[in-house]
Design an enzyme around this catalytic site. Structure first.
Site, PDB file in Angstrom:
ATOM      1  N   CYS A 382       0.842  -1.208   0.000  1.00 13.42           N
ATOM      2  CA  CYS A 382       0.000   0.000   0.000  1.00 13.42           C
ATOM      3  C   CYS A 382       0.875   1.255   0.000  1.00 13.42           C
ATOM      4  CB  CYS A 382      -0.983  -0.052   1.162  1.00 13.42           C
ATOM      5  SG  CYS A 382      -2.439   0.964   0.857  1.00 13.42           S
ATOM      6  N   HIS A 511      -3.577  -5.002   0.585  1.00 13.00           N
ATOM      7  CA  HIS A 511      -2.957  -5.526   1.813  1.00 13.00           C
ATOM      8  C   HIS A 511      -3.065  -7.053   1.840  1.00 13.00           C
ATOM      9  CE1 HIS A 511      -2.464  -1.733   4.107  1.00 13.00           C
ATOM     10  NE2 HIS A 511      -3.419  -1.325   3.282  1.00 13.00           N
ATOM     11  N   GLU A 513      -1.681  -9.080   3.718  1.00 10.37           N
ATOM     12  CA  GLU A 513      -1.597  -9.642   5.081  1.00 10.37           C
ATOM     13  C   GLU A 513      -2.961  -9.984   5.670  1.00 10.37           C
ATOM     14  OE1 GLU A 513      -0.885  -6.550   4.191  1.00 10.37           O
ATOM     15  OE2 GLU A 513      -1.255  -5.058   5.760  1.00 10.37           O
TER      16      GLU A 513
END
Ligand code: GLN
Length: 562
Positions: A382, A511, A513
């Protein structure tokens, strides 16, 4: 019919109620049941989206674009439940919907009050979860600590549901603290007793106590807690601090927590199958492949909770590579001094994570430049991708003063600018590009390879700025590749440097994650950790070569501009 487990917390906050709830979910799934989880947060913000990471920790983003509490990240990582807007409610959001209904005339004629209107609204959002996603058990975590004024409407609502459902269909688990008092050399049960007393005063009698302590709680002490708190002795479970959070379900299982819950809820289920989970924990604790050091250059690094999912995703990727991932948290502002290079030199790979605002950007740009030039594996997430574009524009394309309009409105080269869709939108809450969007991968690219040759992927977003497509041809000409785009070509989602130039340099606007799970690690992190290890081996060999005085072409190590 769905049964309910309500999880409350006492004595102090940060006792790990979220992890406890997630672990209970994990154990129930291991016994073949379907679960859903939700969190009720007693603060007035409509969601945590507008809060600073220093206040709140990470904001976890769901597929449907809700900005939620980080505990929902634990729920998704520990179970197969999919979180959505429906799974996290704050007082603010409850009040907002009640007030909206009042304005629409829904309560016409009535005085709108905390009881019954707010409590009814809470009950209805709880009941909506299993209605829309039928499950055997719904676990409801109530944020905050029992005794707080602001938790009261939530506690009253769960008390009422407990009463409506009956003892066999709804149970209460209270997470408390049993502190060790060094001066007395003893664990103390009084805070737990008081907190249970408080809960009982509002009509909730806990069925099970999860007692957090930093050392084992003796049988005698458990007996005492049971007697004074009016719970069964076997229902006083000790929740010791453990080395890895993934051990928590195993630890609770070993004390019979899942069997106890099922017995209390009158559910017959298969034996727990925790084989994969045990294997996972054993690799986390003793990986046999070695260690890698990842440098995370960000600005909220001092706060453990602000990059929660990222931390976990890297641990998952370590497991997938049978490696121990050592995280080196580097405060980006600290990279402005002379010694910064030596700090960057110590790590095997560099990750620049998401973030907001201009503080610390110069340090991040320095870290990107360093990884690009030294061919150190780089992953930008990001903000990390945006910074990588700025660095490339400035140092490779010679676009002096290139920047994001987030940091400099007057930049002559706005390579990153405000999302075109947000022009004219001034409100801050919930107005970013949020949630899952598809992304097309370019065949033959590093991204394509990492994602197992999929043409289209879907990832979660949370950003207000984007890459300015006007600069695409200019950066492309100097060697940057735009290998992931939204299907309509409007948004740049992935950038990378070609393999011939750099072994692993990739940035993504989304993202990854948020979607990594311990038993389903995210391919981007797996590949990144692998590249980091490769780099480590190579530099170790290189050092040996230097020692043995062999000739080394340093341009190979340092690399020129791309
Ligand atoms: N501040 C940047 C933006 O809003 C990056 C956001 C992020 O890293 N989550 O676009």
């Amino acid at each position: 019919m769905t049964k309910f487990i309500f999880v409350t917390g006492g004595v102090v906050s940060s006792l790990g109620k979220g992890l406890a709830s997630a672990s209970i979910g994990c154990l129930l799934e291991s016994r073949g049941l379907t679960v859903q989880l939700m969190k009720l947060d007693p603060y007035i913000n409509v969601d945590p989206g507008t809060m600073s990471p220093f206040q709140h920790g990470e904001v976890f983003v769901t597929d449907d674009g809700a900005e939620t509490d980080l505990d929902l990240g634990h729920y998704e990582r520990f179970t197969s439940a999919k979180m959505s807007k429906a799974n996290n409610w704050t007082s603010g959001r409850i009040y907002l919907s009640v007030i909206e209904k009042e304005r629409q005339g829904v309560y016409l004629g009535k005085t709108v009050q905390v009881i019954p209107h707010i409590t009814d609204e809470i009950k209805s959002v709880i009941r909506a979860v299993p209605k829309n996603n039928p499950c055997d058990v719904l676990i409801v975590e109530v944020g905050g600590t029992v005794g707080d004024i602001e938790s009261l409407p939530f506690l009253e609502a769960i008390r009422q549901i407990g009463n409506e459902e009956g003892r066999q269909n709804a149970i209460f688990i209270h997470v408390t603290l049993v502190p060790y008092i060094a001066a007395a050399g003893e664990l103390k049960t009084k805070p737990t007793q008081h907190s249970v007393k408080e809960l009982r005063e509002i009509g909730i009698a806990p069925d099970i106590l999860l007692c957090r302590s930093d050392r084992p709680i003796s049988l005698d002490l458990r007996r005492k807690i049971a007697l004074f708190c009016n719970v069964e002795e076997r229902a006083v479970i000790s929740a010791l601090d453990v080395q890895s959070i993934y051990e928590v379900p195993l630890f609770l299982h070993d004390q019979g927590l899942d069997s106890l819950i099922l017995e209390k809820l009158g559910i017959k289920a298969q034996e727990a199958d925790l084989k994969k989970w045990r294997e996972l924990v054993s690799v986390i604790k003793e990986p046999t492949g070695g260690t890698v050091k990842i440098g995370i250059v960000g600005k909220y690094v001092e706060l453990e909770d602000s990059y929660k999912s990222l931390r976990e995703a890297l641990i998952h990727a370590g497991v997938a590579n049978n490696l121990r991932v050592q995280l080196e948290w580097i405060e980006s502002e600290s990279l402005m001094d002379e010694e910064s290079e030596s700090r960057l030199n110590e790590v095997d790979a560099i990750l620049v994570p998401g973030g907001f605002g201009r503080r610390g950007i110069a340090g991040m740009i320095k870290a990107v430049r360093w990884s690009r030039k030294t061919k150190t594996p780089f992953l930008g997430i990001c903000l990390g991708m945006q910074v990588a574009c700025i660095e490339f524009a400035r140092n490779v394309c010679n676009l002096q003063g290139a920047d994001s309009t987030e940091f400099n409105q007057e930049t002559p080269h706005p390579v990153i600018f405000k999302l075109r869709d947000l022009i004219g939108v001034e409100n801050f809450g919930g107005t970013m590009r949020l949630g899952s969007y598809p992304c097309r991968l370019q065949e033959g690219s590093l991204a394509y390879e990492i994602y197992g040759c999929q043409e289209e992927i879907s990832e979660r977003h949370r950003h207000r700025y984007e890459f300015n497509p006007e600069y695409k041809p200019i950066l492309e000409e100097k060697g940057m590749k735009f290998t992931g785009l939204s299907p309509d070509g409007k948004f740049v989602e992935i950038i990378e440097l070609p393999k011939e130039v750099h072994p692993f340099f990739i940035g993504c606007q989304f993202h990854p994650e948020y979607k990594s799970k311990p038993l389903k690690p995210h391919p981007l992190f797996v590949a990144f950790v692998k590249a980091a290890f490769h780099n480590r081996i190579q530099s170790e060999n290189l050092k040996e070569d230097v020692v043995s005085n062999r000739q080394i072409d340093t341009t190979e190590i340092i690399g020129g501009e791309v």
